[in-house]
Scaffold this active site. Structure first.
Site, PDB file in Angstrom:
ATOM      1  N   HIS A 149      22.745 -83.251  40.724  1.00  0.00           N
ATOM      2  CA  HIS A 149      21.381 -82.990  41.170  1.00  0.00           C
ATOM      3  C   HIS A 149      21.091 -83.902  42.367  1.00  0.00           C
ATOM      4  CE1 HIS A 149      17.194 -82.395  41.429  1.00  0.00           C
ATOM      5  NE2 HIS A 149      16.838 -83.513  40.829  1.00  0.00           N
ATOM      6  N   CYS A 196      14.684 -80.206  36.773  1.00  0.00           N
ATOM      7  CA  CYS A 196      15.861 -80.262  37.646  1.00  0.00           C
ATOM      8  C   CYS A 196      17.170 -80.044  36.892  1.00  0.00           C
ATOM      9  CB  CYS A 196      15.910 -81.595  38.378  1.00  0.00           C
ATOM     10  SG  CYS A 196      14.364 -81.999  39.188  1.00  0.00           S
ATOM     11  N   ASN A 227      14.917 -82.855  47.472  1.00  0.00           N
ATOM     12  CA  ASN A 227      15.096 -82.505  46.061  1.00  0.00           C
ATOM     13  C   ASN A 227      14.517 -81.109  45.814  1.00  0.00           C
ATOM     14  OD1 ASN A 227      14.845 -82.208  43.296  1.00  0.00           O
ATOM     15  ND2 ASN A 227      14.116 -84.302  42.943  1.00  0.00           N
TER      16      ASN A 227
HETATM   17  O1  UT7 Z   1      14.374 -84.853  40.233  1.00  0.00           O
HETATM   18  C1  UT7 Z   1      13.649 -85.812  39.540  1.00  0.00           C
HETATM   19  C2  UT7 Z   1      12.446 -86.141  40.340  1.00  0.00           C
HETATM   20  N1  UT7 Z   1      12.274 -87.462  40.789  1.00  0.00           N
HETATM   21  C3  UT7 Z   1      13.160 -88.328  41.306  1.00  0.00           C
HETATM   22  O2  UT7 Z   1      14.302 -88.112  41.299  1.00  0.00           O
HETATM   23  C4  UT7 Z   1      12.644 -89.621  41.869  1.00  0.00           C
HETATM   24  C5  UT7 Z   1      13.451 -90.815  41.476  1.00  0.00           C
HETATM   25  N2  UT7 Z   1      12.951 -92.023  42.146  1.00  0.00           N
HETATM   26  C6  UT7 Z   1      13.195 -92.291  43.439  1.00  0.00           C
HETATM   27  O3  UT7 Z   1      13.893 -91.545  44.111  1.00  0.00           O
HETATM   28  C7  UT7 Z   1      12.629 -93.567  44.024  1.00  0.00           C
HETATM   29  O4  UT7 Z   1      12.116 -94.359  42.978  1.00  0.00           O
HETATM   30  C8  UT7 Z   1      11.529 -93.339  45.099  1.00  0.00           C
HETATM   31  C9  UT7 Z   1      12.177 -92.748  46.340  1.00  0.00           C
HETATM   32  C10 UT7 Z   1      10.471 -92.405  44.552  1.00  0.00           C
HETATM   33  C11 UT7 Z   1      10.894 -94.667  45.494  1.00  0.00           C
HETATM   34  O5  UT7 Z   1      11.875 -95.584  45.912  1.00  0.00           O
HETATM   35  P1  UT7 Z   1      11.844 -97.088  45.360  1.00  0.00           P
HETATM   36  O6  UT7 Z   1      12.895 -97.835  46.043  1.00  0.00           O
HETATM   37  O7  UT7 Z   1      11.907 -96.989  43.856  1.00  0.00           O
HETATM   38  O8  UT7 Z   1      10.444 -97.604  45.899  1.00  0.00           O
HETATM   39  P2  UT7 Z   1       9.209 -98.158  45.076  1.00  0.00           P
HETATM   40  O9  UT7 Z   1       8.648 -97.121  44.165  1.00  0.00           O
HETATM   41  O10 UT7 Z   1       9.626 -99.455  44.490  1.00  0.00           O
HETATM   42  O11 UT7 Z   1       8.152 -98.409  46.229  1.00  0.00           O
HETATM   43  C12 UT7 Z   1       8.393 -99.331  47.233  1.00  0.00           C
HETATM   44  C13 UT7 Z   1       7.235 -99.330  48.195  1.00  0.00           C
HETATM   45  C14 UT7 Z   1       5.854 -99.248  47.559  1.00  0.00           C
HETATM   46  O12 UT7 Z   1       5.012-100.121  48.273  1.00  0.00           O
HETATM   47  P3  UT7 Z   1       4.561-101.541  47.667  1.00  0.00           P
HETATM   48  O13 UT7 Z   1       3.822-101.185  46.412  1.00  0.00           O
HETATM   49  O14 UT7 Z   1       5.860-102.278  47.434  1.00  0.00           O
HETATM   50  O15 UT7 Z   1       3.734-102.105  48.754  1.00  0.00           O
HETATM   51  C15 UT7 Z   1       5.413 -97.820  47.818  1.00  0.00           C
HETATM   52  O16 UT7 Z   1       4.025 -97.695  47.927  1.00  0.00           O
HETATM   53  O17 UT7 Z   1       7.345 -98.201  49.062  1.00  0.00           O
HETATM   54  C16 UT7 Z   1       6.060 -97.549  49.150  1.00  0.00           C
HETATM   55  N3  UT7 Z   1       6.255 -96.141  49.402  1.00  0.00           N
HETATM   56  C17 UT7 Z   1       6.395 -95.626  50.647  1.00  0.00           C
HETATM   57  N4  UT7 Z   1       6.363 -96.205  51.859  1.00  0.00           N
HETATM   58  C18 UT7 Z   1       6.555 -95.397  52.926  1.00  0.00           C
HETATM   59  C19 UT7 Z   1       6.370 -95.126  48.508  1.00  0.00           C
HETATM   60  N5  UT7 Z   1       6.554 -93.964  49.147  1.00  0.00           N
HETATM   61  C20 UT7 Z   1       6.570 -94.248  50.466  1.00  0.00           C
HETATM   62  C21 UT7 Z   1       6.733 -93.467  51.614  1.00  0.00           C
HETATM   63  N6  UT7 Z   1       6.724 -94.078  52.822  1.00  0.00           N
HETATM   64  N7  UT7 Z   1       6.924 -92.141  51.571  1.00  0.00           N
END
Ligand code: UT7
Length: 332
Positions: A257, A117, A287
């Site tokens: 980004h 990215c 993204n």
């Molecule tokens: O360009 C570089 C590429 N990557 C990025 O920029 C990604 C950077 N990271 C992020 O944007 C965030 O960390 C995410 C959007 C990926 C995740 O958000 P978060 O607030 O960090 O959530 P989390 O990883 O702490 O997950 C929270 C919960 C989890 O459930 P449990 O384990 O707490 O029960 C996930 O399984 O949300 C769950 N979860 C979802 N639920 C519904 C993860 N994806 C989804 C989804 N829908 N699509």
């Protein structure tokens, strides 16, 4: 690095996103997720997905052609084409060579850069050195990616985040005081395992993260990338401004980004700026990897958010891990 390209400017911009729109509601039918979760956790409402017959080189070509026209040039005027991508059509030829052929830019040298990215910032930093030395006159730098082709569409952790697109800039010498005033590039390969897409060599630990049917999909530790992103976006911006003895109050618009609206808000907080000073179109596209800064820049210009003399920050982070920023005094 420091003040690498004092009088190389962006003299044209262009972008292209595929026509097909996939909304959060469409994704609700594919994986266990909700519009509410995606919107509140990321800011994304919809994304564009390329048709099978529109590979990265095709959308990159359209964006590149638009940027060349915007600069008042023709493809024959272009000396160098750099395509930043992690989703090349093929390992060889490079996507840049395929774009060169489509454009008919017969005089141009062409190669790809892989900085995920951050690719656009890496690409324009490299291209601007050639113009600075007088080696080349006109360079086309394109950020283009189709992450849709390497997503695991059953993995809700990743498939809701990405979209396809391409954006481009044309670089040329500009009057002193204008253009790319400083850039700051960085990488930390020791953190590379938090965001991976295997290709020729697939280590066992990468196989374990994926379905055996397809090891060549994107995997990431979202929260590690999140923490890294907020930190480096603010640091890279401040370092590039420090090199010029400027501070964040001198900046008219930050074009970051577009990975997650909460990352953008977190970086704004660290930098001490209002989110109104930051351009965002993540709700429309998700993204788009290397395309995201370039598409956002083109849209900000076309919407009249950027005018001659404005001080602009381009800043990004991504796989590698990599990060980069560029401070630009707009010259058009
Ligand atoms: O360009 C570089 C590429 N990557 C990025 O920029 C990604 C950077 N990271 C992020 O944007 C965030 O960390 C995410 C959007 C990926 C995740 O958000 P978060 O607030 O960090 O959530 P989390 O990883 O702490 O997950 C929270 C919960 C989890 O459930 P449990 O384990 O707490 O029960 C996930 O399984 O949300 C769950 N979860 C979802 N639920 C519904 C993860 N994806 C989804 C989804 N829908 N699509």
């Amino acid at each position: 690095m420091i003040q690498a390209s004092r009088n190389v400017g962006i003299v044209g911009t262009g972008s292209y996103v595929p026509e097909k729109v996939v909304t959060n509601f469409d994704l609700e039918k594919m994986v266990e997720t909700s519009d509410e979760w995606i919107k509140t956790r990321t800011g994304i409402e919809q994304r564009r997905i390329a048709e099978e017959n529109m590979p990265t080189s095709e959308i990159a070509y359209i964006a590149g052609k638009r940027a060349i026209e915007d600069a008042g040039l023709t493809p024959e005027d272009i000396d160098l084409i750099i395509v930043a991508t992690i989703t090349p059509d093929m390992y060889s030829p490079s996507t840049a060579c395929r774009v060169q052929a489509k454009l008919g830019a017969s005089k141009a040298a062409a190669f790809d850069v892989n900085a995920a990215c951050t690719g656009l910032i890496y690409g324009l930093t490299v291209a601007s050195q050639f113009i600075l030395t007088g080696y080349y006159k006109n360079a086309l730098v394109i950020g283009a990616d189709e992450l849709s082709r390497i997503l695991e569409w059953t993995d809700r952790n990743t498939c809701v985040l990405f979209g396809d697109g391409a954006g481009a800039v044309v670089l040329q010498a500009v009057d002193n005081g204008y253009g790319i005033l400083s850039t700051n590039l960085g990488a930390d390969g020791s953190m590379g395992d938090v965001l991976t897409i295997p290709s020729c060599y697939i280590p066992e630990h990468e196989k374990e993260k994926r379905k055996p049917e397809n090891y060549r999909t994107i995997w990431m530790d979202g929260s590690e990338v999140f923490k890294f992103a907020v930190r480096v976006m603010a640091n890279a911006t401040n370092r590039a401004l420090d090199d010029l003895n400027l501070d964040i109050n001198d900046v008219n618009l930050i074009v970051p980004h577009q990975a997650n609206i909460r990352i953008i808000e977190g970086a704004a907080k660290r930098l001490g700026v209002s989110v109104n000073k930051i351009y965002s179109n993540i709700h429309r596209y998700g993204n788009m990897s290397a395309a995201s800064i370039a598409v956002a820049l083109d849209e900000a210009v076309k919407e009249g958010r950027i005018n001659k003399g404005d001080l602009i920050v381009l800043v990004g982070f991504g796989g590698g891990l990599t990060w980069g920023s560029a401070i630009v005094r707009w010259s058009k």
